[in-house]
Design a protein around this motif. Structure first.
Motif, PDB file in Angstrom:
ATOM      1  N   SER A   3       0.832  -1.206   0.000  1.00 39.46           N
ATOM      2  CA  SER A   3       0.000   0.000   0.000  1.00 39.46           C
ATOM      3  C   SER A   3       0.866   1.256   0.000  1.00 39.46           C
ATOM      4  CB  SER A   3      -0.923   0.007   1.219  1.00 39.46           C
ATOM      5  OG  SER A   3      -1.829  -1.061   1.150  1.00 39.46           O
ATOM      6  N   GLN A   6       2.284   1.633  -3.481  1.00 42.90           N
ATOM      7  CA  GLN A   6       1.236   2.121  -4.369  1.00 42.90           C
ATOM      8  C   GLN A   6       0.960   3.602  -4.126  1.00 42.90           C
ATOM      9  OE1 GLN A   6      -2.442  -0.064  -4.256  1.00 42.90           O
ATOM     10  NE2 GLN A   6      -3.504   1.441  -5.505  1.00 42.90           N
ATOM     11  N   GLU A  10       1.383   6.614  -6.791  1.00 45.68           N
ATOM     12  CA  GLU A  10       0.244   7.479  -7.131  1.00 45.68           C
ATOM     13  C   GLU A  10       0.626   8.948  -6.958  1.00 45.68           C
ATOM     14  OE1 GLU A  10      -2.698   6.719  -8.376  1.00 45.68           O
ATOM     15  OE2 GLU A  10      -2.756   4.551  -8.104  1.00 45.68           O
ATOM     16  N   ILE A  30       2.444   0.568 -10.483  1.00 39.33           N
ATOM     17  CA  ILE A  30       1.114   0.486  -9.875  1.00 39.33           C
ATOM     18  C   ILE A  30       0.436  -0.819 -10.278  1.00 39.33           C
ATOM     19  CG2 ILE A  30      -1.196   1.519  -9.873  1.00 39.33           C
ATOM     20  CD1 ILE A  30       0.271   4.283 -10.117  1.00 39.33           C
ATOM     21  N   GLU A  31       0.528  -1.187 -11.548  1.00 37.52           N
ATOM     22  CA  GLU A  31      -0.083  -2.442 -12.014  1.00 37.52           C
ATOM     23  C   GLU A  31       0.560  -3.654 -11.355  1.00 37.52           C
ATOM     24  OE1 GLU A  31       0.103  -2.343 -16.289  1.00 37.52           O
ATOM     25  OE2 GLU A  31      -1.262  -0.630 -16.407  1.00 37.52           O
ATOM     26  N   HIS A  34      -0.802  -3.974  -7.864  1.00 38.97           N
ATOM     27  CA  HIS A  34      -2.139  -4.574  -7.914  1.00 38.97           C
ATOM     28  C   HIS A  34      -2.048  -6.076  -8.152  1.00 38.97           C
ATOM     29  CE1 HIS A  34      -4.526  -0.668  -8.958  1.00 38.97           C
ATOM     30  NE2 HIS A  34      -3.723  -0.522  -7.926  1.00 38.97           N
ATOM     31  N   ARG A  35      -1.182  -6.478  -9.075  1.00 37.44           N
ATOM     32  CA  ARG A  35      -1.015  -7.904  -9.380  1.00 37.44           C
ATOM     33  C   ARG A  35      -0.490  -8.653  -8.162  1.00 37.44           C
ATOM     34  NH1 ARG A  35       2.552 -11.455 -10.617  1.00 37.44           N
ATOM     35  NH2 ARG A  35       4.309 -10.041 -10.569  1.00 37.44           N
ATOM     36  N   GLN A  37      -0.797  -7.747  -5.009  1.00 31.59           N
ATOM     37  CA  GLN A  37      -1.864  -7.798  -4.015  1.00 31.59           C
ATOM     38  C   GLN A  37      -2.853  -8.915  -4.341  1.00 31.59           C
ATOM     39  OE1 GLN A  37      -3.061  -3.667  -4.379  1.00 31.59           O
ATOM     40  NE2 GLN A  37      -2.191  -3.180  -2.362  1.00 31.59           N
ATOM     41  N   ASP A  38      -3.147  -9.090  -5.614  1.00 33.04           N
ATOM     42  CA  ASP A  38      -4.057 -10.147  -6.032  1.00 33.04           C
ATOM     43  C   ASP A  38      -3.455 -11.525  -5.751  1.00 33.04           C
ATOM     44  OD1 ASP A  38      -6.548 -11.015  -7.316  1.00 33.04           O
ATOM     45  OD2 ASP A  38      -5.225 -11.708  -8.922  1.00 33.04           O
TER      46      ASP A  38
END
Length: 185
Positions: A3, A6, A10, A30-31, A34-35, A37-38
């Motif tokens: 976080s 990220q 941002e 950023i992508e 997200h990946r 985190q997934d």
């Protein structure tokens, strides 16, 4: 920690004057957050992810290679990509993160086989309703040796074995490591 990464990315994207390359790098960061985190979410809560499907194999593969352009360039490896001319989504059953790891393992194997640079040919085609993915480099290959063998010092052939295991688990055709690597889904 993700976080924080990220949030910093941002802030950079919104407040700092960046070149087009800089903007793309921040967006890639950023992508990837997200990946990641997934991936963590899937690992910590597998019950939430019982059905696995790659919605668009072509888009997945194009994105994979886009994120590795800099790596290929620094390793002096030329990539040739080929995709079906037809429009439409080509779906595949399987865990997207595992598919990405399969491609990463194959790429790592190619990089190690091509220390002075070389070529990778990557093709997604459709045959009788099945998607065929071919990954081929101009390295020496395994020369008929078993999949578990490795030519690199200290190598155990785990990356290729893991890729083969995932493909078999998904019911896909086997991995051929002579001169090309392919799987049907």
């Amino acid at each position: 920690p993700l976080s924080i990464i990220q949030s910093c990315a941002e802030i950079l994207r919104k407040q700092e004057p960046l070149s087009q390359d800089g903007k793309e790098l921040v967006q890639d960061m950023i992508e990837e957050v997200h990946r990641t985190q997934d991936v963590l979410s899937r690992h910590l809560h597998p019950e939430r992810y019982l059905v696995h499907e790659i919605d668009d194999v072509v888009a997945f593969c194009r994105d994979f290679w886009k994120r590795r352009e800099a790596l290929l360039e620094t390793r002096q490896i030329t990539l040739t990509e080929s995709y079906p001319p037809e429009e439409g989504l080509f779906r595949a059953q399987g865990i997207p993160e595992h598919f990405g790891k399969i491609l990463d393992n194959l790429l790592r194997n190619s990089i190690e086989a091509l220390p002075g640079g070389g070529q990778i040919a990557f093709c997604v085609s459709v045959d009788a309703g099945q998607v065929l993915i071919t990954f081929q480099d101009n390295g020496p290959g395994l020369q008929g040796k078993p999949l578990a063998s490795s030519e690199k010092p200290g190598g155990k052939g785990l990356g290729l074995r893991l890729a083969h295991k995932w493909l078999k688990k998904w019911g896909l055709e086997t991995l051929n490591c002579g001169t090309a690597t392919a799987g049907r889904c």
